[in-house]
Design a protein around this motif. Structure first.
Motif, mmCIF file in Angstrom:
data_model
loop_
_atom_site.group_PDB
_atom_site.id
_atom_site.type_symbol
_atom_site.label_atom_id
_atom_site.label_comp_id
_atom_site.label_asym_id
_atom_site.label_seq_id
_atom_site.Cartn_x
_atom_site.Cartn_y
_atom_site.Cartn_z
ATOM 1 N N LEU A 191 0.827 -1.205 0.000
ATOM 2 C CA LEU A 191 0.000 0.000 0.000
ATOM 3 C C LEU A 191 0.863 1.258 0.000
ATOM 4 C CD1 LEU A 191 -2.859 1.199 0.119
ATOM 5 C CD2 LEU A 191 -2.612 1.197 2.602
ATOM 6 N N SER A 192 1.990 1.232 0.696
ATOM 7 C CA SER A 192 2.864 2.409 0.673
ATOM 8 C C SER A 192 3.416 2.656 -0.730
ATOM 9 C CB SER A 192 4.004 2.251 1.681
ATOM 10 O OG SER A 192 4.934 1.292 1.261
ATOM 11 N N HIS A 193 3.690 1.593 -1.473
ATOM 12 C CA HIS A 193 4.158 1.760 -2.855
ATOM 13 C C HIS A 193 3.040 2.267 -3.758
ATOM 14 C CE1 HIS A 193 8.323 0.317 -3.067
ATOM 15 N NE2 HIS A 193 7.994 -0.327 -1.959
ATOM 16 N N VAL A 194 1.830 1.782 -3.550
ATOM 17 C CA VAL A 194 0.693 2.255 -4.352
ATOM 18 C C VAL A 194 0.443 3.736 -4.085
ATOM 19 C CG1 VAL A 194 -1.807 2.038 -4.643
ATOM 20 C CG2 VAL A 194 -0.387 -0.012 -4.568
ATOM 21 N N LEU A 195 0.449 4.137 -2.824
ATOM 22 C CA LEU A 195 0.241 5.550 -2.489
ATOM 23 C C LEU A 195 1.356 6.433 -3.034
ATOM 24 C CD1 LEU A 195 -1.046 5.286 1.183
ATOM 25 C CD2 LEU A 195 -2.368 5.731 -0.880
ATOM 26 N N PHE A 196 2.571 5.907 -3.062
ATOM 27 C CA PHE A 196 3.680 6.671 -3.620
ATOM 28 C C PHE A 196 3.515 6.836 -5.128
ATOM 29 C CE2 PHE A 196 8.039 7.218 -5.193
ATOM 30 C CZ PHE A 196 8.404 8.323 -4.442
ATOM 31 N N GLN A 197 3.102 5.785 -5.813
ATOM 32 C CA GLN A 197 2.900 5.869 -7.264
ATOM 33 C C GLN A 197 1.754 6.805 -7.623
ATOM 34 O OE1 GLN A 197 4.833 4.663 -9.667
ATOM 35 N NE2 GLN A 197 6.203 3.878 -8.082
ATOM 36 N N LEU A 198 0.742 6.882 -6.774
ATOM 37 C CA LEU A 198 -0.388 7.779 -7.034
ATOM 38 C C LEU A 198 -0.082 9.233 -6.678
ATOM 39 C CD1 LEU A 198 -3.338 5.585 -5.728
ATOM 40 C CD2 LEU A 198 -2.719 6.052 -8.107
ATOM 41 N N GLY A 199 1.040 9.479 -6.012
ATOM 42 C CA GLY A 199 1.415 10.834 -5.649
ATOM 43 C C GLY A 199 0.872 11.294 -4.311
ATOM 44 N N ILE A 200 0.165 10.432 -3.622
ATOM 45 C CA ILE A 200 -0.409 10.815 -2.334
ATOM 46 C C ILE A 200 0.684 10.929 -1.280
ATOM 47 C CG2 ILE A 200 -1.998 10.062 -0.518
ATOM 48 C CD1 ILE A 200 -3.684 8.800 -2.772
ATOM 49 N N SER A 201 1.660 10.050 -1.329
ATOM 50 C CA SER A 201 2.751 10.093 -0.351
ATOM 51 C C SER A 201 3.556 11.380 -0.479
ATOM 52 C CB SER A 201 3.674 8.893 -0.533
ATOM 53 O OG SER A 201 2.993 7.710 -0.236
ATOM 54 N N ALA A 202 3.790 11.827 -1.696
ATOM 55 C CA ALA A 202 4.547 13.064 -1.895
ATOM 56 C C ALA A 202 3.790 14.255 -1.318
ATOM 57 C CB ALA A 202 4.813 13.277 -3.378
ATOM 58 N N ALA A 203 2.470 14.232 -1.409
ATOM 59 C CA ALA A 203 1.677 15.317 -0.830
ATOM 60 C C ALA A 203 1.766 15.321 0.691
ATOM 61 C CB ALA A 203 0.221 15.174 -1.261
ATOM 62 N N LEU A 204 2.093 14.177 1.277
ATOM 63 C CA LEU A 204 2.235 14.070 2.730
ATOM 64 C C LEU A 204 3.691 14.149 3.172
ATOM 65 C CD1 LEU A 204 -0.338 11.204 3.301
ATOM 66 C CD2 LEU A 204 -0.664 13.636 3.726
ATOM 67 N N SER A 205 4.575 14.586 2.291
ATOM 68 C CA SER A 205 6.011 14.765 2.550
ATOM 69 C C SER A 205 6.743 13.469 2.852
ATOM 70 C CB SER A 205 6.247 15.748 3.694
ATOM 71 O OG SER A 205 5.683 16.985 3.379
ATOM 72 N N VAL A 206 6.315 12.375 2.246
ATOM 73 C CA VAL A 206 7.033 11.106 2.367
ATOM 74 C C VAL A 206 7.927 10.991 1.142
ATOM 75 C CG1 VAL A 206 6.805 8.602 2.458
ATOM 76 C CG2 VAL A 206 5.160 10.036 3.661
ATOM 77 N N ASN A 207 9.236 10.854 1.372
ATOM 78 C CA ASN A 207 10.199 10.864 0.268
ATOM 79 C C ASN A 207 10.123 9.615 -0.593
ATOM 80 O OD1 ASN A 207 11.041 13.324 1.179
ATOM 81 N ND2 ASN A 207 12.718 12.477 2.367
ATOM 82 N N ALA A 208 10.078 8.445 0.036
ATOM 83 C CA ALA A 208 10.067 7.193 -0.720
ATOM 84 C C ALA A 208 9.482 6.087 0.147
ATOM 85 C CB ALA A 208 11.485 6.817 -1.151
ATOM 86 N N PRO A 209 8.838 5.108 -0.466
ATOM 87 C CA PRO A 209 8.333 3.976 0.322
ATOM 88 C C PRO A 209 9.471 3.040 0.711
ATOM 89 C CG PRO A 209 7.863 3.642 -1.990
ATOM 90 C CD PRO A 209 8.473 5.010 -1.866
ATOM 91 N N VAL A 210 9.142 2.046 1.501
ATOM 92 C CA VAL A 210 10.130 1.048 1.917
ATOM 93 C C VAL A 210 10.661 0.342 0.680
ATOM 94 C CG1 VAL A 210 10.441 -1.093 3.200
ATOM 95 C CG2 VAL A 210 9.006 0.706 4.121
#
Length: 113
Positions: free
Chosen positions: A29-48
């Motif tokens: 799920l962390s990789h999916v959220l990163f690919q969708l751009g949601i993680s970047a909006a939450l200031s997460v640099n990269a998934p595990v």
């Protein structure tokens, strides 16, 4: 009370595997959220990372947290949701109040921005 015919070793193995599967779901799920751009909006640099030593840490800890949950779930069957909520709060509080400050990120990771 929950009736079961599983031995203690079988229950531990099943609960460890369930914890590993849950941790794998979190990693995916962390990789999916990163690919969708949601993680970047939450200031997460990269998934595990999915490479060799990095992927094993969350899977191991997921299995480790799954094992005691499965061992005491029979005694807590009448208060299942309350016990599940309290049980999931323990690692979150450990992360926010112990592991993040130890890594220099401050309480709740507030020094990271």
């Amino acid at each position: 009370m929950m009736e079961t015919s599983l031995t203690m070793v079988q229950r531990v193995a099943i609960c460890f595997a369930a914890g590993v599967i849950g941790a794998l779901a979190v990693v995916v799920l962390s990789h999916v959220l990163f690919q969708l751009g949601i993680s970047a909006a939450l200031s997460v640099n990269a998934p595990v990372s999915l490479k060799s030593p990095d992927i094993y840490r969350p899977l191991f800890w997921g299995g480790l947290w799954g094992t005691p949950f499965g061992l005491f779930i029979a005694s807590a069957w009448d208060r299942l949701y309350l016990c599940g909520l309290l049980y999931c709060l323990a690692p979150v509080l450990a992360l926010f109040l112990f592991f993040l400050p130890m890594s220099g990120a401050g309480y709740f990771g507030l020094k990271q921005g």
